[in-house]
Scaffold this motif. Structure first.
Motif, mmCIF file in Angstrom:
data_model
loop_
_atom_site.group_PDB
_atom_site.id
_atom_site.type_symbol
_atom_site.label_atom_id
_atom_site.label_comp_id
_atom_site.label_asym_id
_atom_site.label_seq_id
_atom_site.Cartn_x
_atom_site.Cartn_y
_atom_site.Cartn_z
ATOM 1 N N LEU A 56 0.805 -1.226 0.000
ATOM 2 C CA LEU A 56 0.000 0.000 0.000
ATOM 3 C C LEU A 56 0.837 1.275 0.000
ATOM 4 C CD1 LEU A 56 -2.962 -0.922 2.389
ATOM 5 C CD2 LEU A 56 -3.012 -0.639 -0.078
ATOM 6 N N ALA A 57 2.144 1.164 0.156
ATOM 7 C CA ALA A 57 3.017 2.336 0.057
ATOM 8 C C ALA A 57 3.820 2.198 -1.228
ATOM 9 C CB ALA A 57 3.945 2.417 1.257
ATOM 10 N N ASN A 58 3.603 3.140 -2.148
ATOM 11 C CA ASN A 58 4.235 3.040 -3.457
ATOM 12 C C ASN A 58 4.960 4.331 -3.804
ATOM 13 O OD1 ASN A 58 3.066 0.415 -4.365
ATOM 14 N ND2 ASN A 58 1.199 1.531 -3.881
ATOM 15 N N PRO A 59 6.219 4.195 -4.264
ATOM 16 C CA PRO A 59 6.939 5.407 -4.681
ATOM 17 C C PRO A 59 6.313 5.982 -5.945
ATOM 18 C CG PRO A 59 8.235 3.442 -5.176
ATOM 19 C CD PRO A 59 7.008 2.991 -4.437
ATOM 20 N N GLN A 60 6.284 7.289 -6.005
ATOM 21 C CA GLN A 60 5.813 7.985 -7.202
ATOM 22 C C GLN A 60 7.046 8.452 -7.958
ATOM 23 O OE1 GLN A 60 2.333 8.090 -7.823
ATOM 24 N NE2 GLN A 60 2.751 6.560 -6.259
ATOM 25 N N ARG A 61 7.106 8.141 -9.221
ATOM 26 C CA ARG A 61 8.306 8.437 -10.007
ATOM 27 C C ARG A 61 7.990 9.445 -11.120
ATOM 28 N NH1 ARG A 61 11.775 5.109 -7.822
ATOM 29 N NH2 ARG A 61 11.169 3.034 -7.160
ATOM 30 N N ASN A 62 8.988 10.247 -11.434
ATOM 31 C CA ASN A 62 8.820 11.176 -12.554
ATOM 32 C C ASN A 62 9.106 10.439 -13.854
ATOM 33 O OD1 ASN A 62 11.613 11.023 -12.824
ATOM 34 N ND2 ASN A 62 11.983 13.097 -12.070
ATOM 35 N N GLY A 69 8.284 11.098 -4.500
ATOM 36 C CA GLY A 69 7.384 11.108 -3.355
ATOM 37 C C GLY A 69 6.789 9.734 -3.141
ATOM 38 N N TRP A 70 5.819 9.680 -2.274
ATOM 39 C CA TRP A 70 5.174 8.414 -1.920
ATOM 40 C C TRP A 70 3.677 8.574 -1.939
ATOM 41 C CZ3 TRP A 70 7.531 3.770 -1.018
ATOM 42 C CH2 TRP A 70 8.925 3.810 -0.959
#
Length: 123
Positions: A56-62, A69-70
């Motif tokens: 349920l915790a996923n890194p957000q990538r550009n 971010g997360w």
């Protein structure tokens, strides 16, 4: 009468360092917080197949693949329904508001952790 203030350059340099230390520390601490919150939300999520209790915790990538971010949550189509419907029964464990409750229970701990980490890294 004239007043001479000494140390302004050093003060400005230290303030510039403070900004960078605070930003870097906050990013590191937010990673720890996202992983902790994701784990708590996962443990609180309702169970049927177990899919909702997945990561349920996923890194957000550009677009270049860098972590920016997360996000704590799930893109499964039934996530919102399971989260919002407090009348649903979950005999295998977990329940509604599985994202909201852990956050509310830990928000002050997370805020304190960021502040303490910044102070620790300033020394």
């Amino acid at each position: 009468m004239s007043i001479e203030i000494q140390g302004l350059n050093e003060l400005n340099a230290k303030l510039g360092q403070l900004k960078q230390i605070a930003e870097d520390t906050m990013q590191d601490e937010l990673t720890d917080i996202a992983l902790d919150l994701g784990s708590k939300c996962s443990n609180a999520a309702p169970v049927e197949s177990g899919d909702l209790r997945g990561d349920l915790a996923n890194p957000q990538r550009n677009k270049d693949g860098f972590n920016i971010g997360w996000e704590v949550g799930s893109s499964l189509p039934y996530t919102r329904r399971q989260h919002e419907h407090t009348e649903y029964r979950h005999p295998r464990g977990g329940g509604a508001k599985f994202l909201e409750k852990p956050f509310r229970e830990n928000v002050n701990k997370y805020i304190d952790a960021i502040g303490e980490a910044i102070i620790r890294n300033l020394k």
